[in-house]
Design an enzyme around this catalytic site. Structure first.
Site, PDB file in Angstrom:
ATOM      1  N   ASP A 199       1.941  -7.379   5.679  1.00  0.00           N
ATOM      2  CA  ASP A 199       2.680  -6.461   4.834  1.00  0.00           C
ATOM      3  C   ASP A 199       1.892  -6.197   3.546  1.00  0.00           C
ATOM      4  O   ASP A 199       1.254  -7.094   3.003  1.00  0.00           O
ATOM      5  CB  ASP A 199       4.037  -7.089   4.508  1.00  0.00           C
ATOM      6  CG  ASP A 199       4.969  -6.150   3.778  1.00  0.00           C
ATOM      7  OD1 ASP A 199       5.292  -5.090   4.334  1.00  0.00           O
ATOM      8  OD2 ASP A 199       5.383  -6.489   2.654  1.00  0.00           O
ATOM      9  N   GLU A 267      -0.709   2.897   0.404  1.00  0.00           N
ATOM     10  CA  GLU A 267      -1.492   3.580  -0.614  1.00  0.00           C
ATOM     11  C   GLU A 267      -1.400   5.091  -0.450  1.00  0.00           C
ATOM     12  O   GLU A 267      -1.484   5.603   0.666  1.00  0.00           O
ATOM     13  CB  GLU A 267      -2.966   3.140  -0.525  1.00  0.00           C
ATOM     14  CG  GLU A 267      -3.892   3.766  -1.529  1.00  0.00           C
ATOM     15  CD  GLU A 267      -3.383   3.659  -2.962  1.00  0.00           C
ATOM     16  OE1 GLU A 267      -3.425   4.679  -3.669  1.00  0.00           O
ATOM     17  OE2 GLU A 267      -2.936   2.556  -3.370  1.00  0.00           O
TER      18      GLU A 267
END
Length: 535
Positions: A199, A267
Site C-alpha cells: 500500500d 501519485e
C-alpha cells in the site's frame, strides 16, 4: 515456477465484501475460501487479499493494530492457513496487502511512542515540534482532508498522518522500524504467502528537513474537491530513500522461492515514470498506478500510457488495472462509450487483458458490475463522508459481491443486513445468472482469460501500435497477433493488408477481404504477417 508473476492475472478480493460465512453481515476468510473456485474457474493466476489484520476498522483495515494476526471479524490465523492451502490446491497464488507506511493509533507501538519523548518506541513514528506560534511544522496535507499533522498533548508535539489522524506515520528513518517491518514480511512468507501488494509504496520516507510542499504547477479552473490535489507532493513522499527500501524488500523476497511483489503508486505526477523506477532490476517485481482508472477512454490515451512505460522503463514491469477498491468502477465511469453496459464491460475486459504487462481485476468487474448509488446515511468510508458529495467516496465500489438473485445476492443470509447494501441494479448482475450463458460478461471474461493463458504473445509479447484515427485502437502483440478495438458505440471500418484469420474471442468484428468491420464496442484478434498494415 520462476517469474510466474510476469504476464499474470491477479484477482483482487475485498474481504469485507466477498462472502459472509458466519452470518454477521461482513465477509470473512472462510467465505473467501469457499468462493476460491470462482476465481480459479475464471482463469486467474493469483488472488490479492485486501487487509484482514487486527484493526479498529476506521479505514476498513488499512489502519493496522497488529501486523501478524487476523481481525476476529474475518476469522483466525488457522482460517488464513486453510485459505492459502485451498488456493494452492486450485493452482492460485496468494498475495496479501501490506500497509507498512502507517499503523493504527491503537497499535501498541504508537500507544508507547506517544507516552513521552524518551521511551523505547519514542522514535518509531514521525514527530515534530510546533512552530513558535503553535502551528504545525509545515504545510503538508492529509489525503483525507485537513493538515497532515495532529497535536498530541502528552508529548507536546505533532505527529504526521497522510490519511486519518488515527493512522500515524511510522518513521522509516529509524533502522529498528525497517528491521521490524522485514520481520513482518518474513512472518507471512513463512506461512506460505506467494507475495505482497504494498500500500502507498511511495510514501514511506519523508523529507528529513520537513520542507513545505509547493503548490501544484498545473492550472486548475476551480479548486478541486480535495485540497490535497492543490499541492505537488515532492517532500511529503517520493523520497529517494524509498527506492533503497524497495531493494531491501526484493532481497527478502528473493530469499524465498517464487515470491513476487506489487506496489501501489499513489501519485498524480509522473506516475508512469515512477512505476518504471520502482520496478527497475533489484526492486519491486511490478507496480500499478491510478493512471488507467480515470474517465479517458480514448485510443490515444491508452497508447500513450503503455508506450510511456515501456519506452521509459524497458527493464521494468507494469501491472495494469481499470478499477479497484478506491475508485469508481469502470463500467460506470465509461458508460457513455458503450452501446450497452454488457458490450462496454466485455470490451473493457478484453482490452485490459490484451495489454503488455500483468493485469489486476477487481472483484465483480467480470460481471460488468457498476457502482452502487448510496445516500450519505449509508456511508462508512471516512473519505466519502469528509468530502460528501464530491469527490465521490469509495463505499460505492465496495458493496458486496453478488453471487445469485436472492435477497442479499448470496453474500450473506437473507435476513442479515450486510455492512453495505446490495441494491437491485447490482443484484441483477450476479454470477448465477451469467454462468454458462453465451455472450454474458462473465463468459466473455472466461473466454478472454483462457485465450490470454494459452497465447504467449499476449502474456509476454512486445507491443507495436498502429496509427489509426479515433476511436480505433490497434496494436500487434509479439509475432503475428493483431488486437483491435472500436472504443465507441458507432460502427467503423478499417482497411488492412497482411491480415490472416480471426482468432480468439471477439465481439461485433467481421472481416471481408481486406476490410475489417467493427460494430459498436467491437473487439477481436487477427493473425497477421510481418508486413501487416492498417489504414
Amino acid at each position: 515456477m520462476a517469474d510466474w508473476w510476469r504476464g499474470s492475472v491477479t484477482y483482487q478480493v475485498y474481504p469485507r465484501s466477498f462472502q459472509d460465512d458466519n452470518g454477521d453481515g461482513v465477509g470473512d476468510l472462510k467465505g473467501i475460501t469457499r468462493r476460491l473456485d470462482h476465481i480459479a474457474g475464471l482463469g486467474c493466476d493469483a488472488v490479492w487479499l485486501s487487509p484482514f489484520f487486527t484493526s479498529p476498522m476506521l479505514d476498513m483495515g488499512y489502519d493496522v493494530a497488529d501486523y501478524t494476526d487476523v481481525d476476529p471479524v474475518f476469522g483466525t490465523l488457522a482460517d488464513f492457513d486453510a485459505l492459502v492451502a485451498r488456493a494452492h490446491e486450485l493452482g492460485l497464488k496468494v498475495i496479501i496487502d501490506q500497509v507498512l507506511n502507517h499503523s493504527s493509533d491503537k497499535h501498541p507501538f504508537f500507544t508507547e511512542s506517544r507516552k513521552d519523548r524518551h521511551n523505547a518506541k519514542s522514535d518509531w513514528y514521525i514527530w515534530a515540534d510546533p512552530h513558535h506560534d503553535g502551528t504545525p511544522p509545515n504545510n503538508w496535507l492529509s489525503v483525507f482532508g485537513g493538515p497532515a499533522w495532529q497535536w498530541d498533548a502528552r508529548r507536546k508535539q505533532y505527529y504526521m498522518h497522510s490519511f486519518l489522524p488515527e493512522q500515524p506515520e511510522l518513521n522509516f528513518r529509524n533502522p529498528a522500524v525497517v528491521d521490524y517491518m522485514e520481520s513482518v514480511l518474513r512472518f507471512w512468507l513463512d506461512r506460505g504467502v506467494d507475495g505482497f501488494r504494498f500500500d502507498t509504496v511511495n510514501y514511506f520516507y519523508k523529507d528529513h528537513l520537513f520542507r513545505d510542499d509547493p503548490a501544484d504547477y498545473r492550472e486548475k479552473e476551480t479548486p478541486p474537491g480535495n485540497p490535497y490535489e492543490m499541492q505537488y507532493h515532492i517532500f511529503s513522499k517520493n523520497q529517494p530513500e524509498n527506492l533503497r527500501w524497495m531493494e531491501r524488500i526484493r532481497r527478502v523476497l528473493d530469499s524465498y522461492a517464487d515470491r513476487a511483489s506489487v506496489g501501489e503508486m499513489g501519485e498524480a505526477h509522473h506516475a508512469i515514470r515512477m512505476m518504471g523506477e520502482y520496478t527497475a532490476p533489484g526492486r519491486l517485481h511490478q507496480c500499478y498506478s491510478f493512471e488507467l482508472m480515470g474517465y479517458d477512454y480514448s485510443a490515444a490515451f491508452f497508447r500513450r500510457k503503455i508506450e510511456e512505460f515501456f519506452t521509459g522503463a524497458p527493464d521494468g514491469w507494469p501491472m495494469w488495472a481499470f478499477s479497484n477498491h478506491d475508485v469508481v468502477r469502470h463500467a460506470s465511469r465509461w458508460a457513455k462509450h458503450g452501446v450497452s453496459q454488457d458490450a462496454l464491460a466485455a470490451q473493457a475486459g478484453a482490452l485490459l487483458l490484451s495489454f503488455q504487462g500483468s493485469i489486476c481485476l477487481w472483484q465483480g468487474e467480470e460481471l460488468g458490475q457498476t457502482d452502487t448509488e448510496l445516500g450519505f446515511e449509508e456511508l462508512t468510508d471516512p473519505q466519502g463522508i469528509n468530502f460528501w458529495p464530491e469527490p465521490i467516496g469509495r463505499d460505492n465500489t465496495r458493496t458486496p459481491m453478488v453471487w445469485d438473485a436472492s435477497t442479499q445476492g448470496g453474500f450473506t443470509s437473507g435476513n442479515v443486513k450486510p455492512w453495505l447494501p446490495v441494491k437491485p441494479p447490482q443484484l441483477a448482475r450476479n454470477v448465477a445468472s451469467q454462468a454458462g450463458v453465451a455472450g454474458s460478461v462473465l463468459e466473455s471474461y472466461r473466454a478472454m482469460l483462457a485465450f490470454r493463458a494459452k497465447t504467449e504473445a499476449l502474456r509476454l509479447g512486445a507491443t507495436r501500435f498502429f496509427d489509426l484515427p479515433e476511436p480505433v485502437l490497434a496494436f500487434a502483440r509479439g509475432d503475428g497477433l493483431l488486437c483491435i478495438f472500436n472504443l465507441s458505440p458507432q460502427t467503423v471500418t478499417v482497411q488492412g493488408t497482411g491480415l490472416g484469420k480471426l482468432t480468439g474471442p471477439s465481439q461485433a468484428l467481421t472481416r471481408a477481404g481486406d476490410t475489417l468491420t467493427l460494430g459498436p464496442n467491437a473487439y477481436g484478434f487477427v493473425n497477421v504477417t510481418d508486413g501487416v498494415s492498417l489504414g
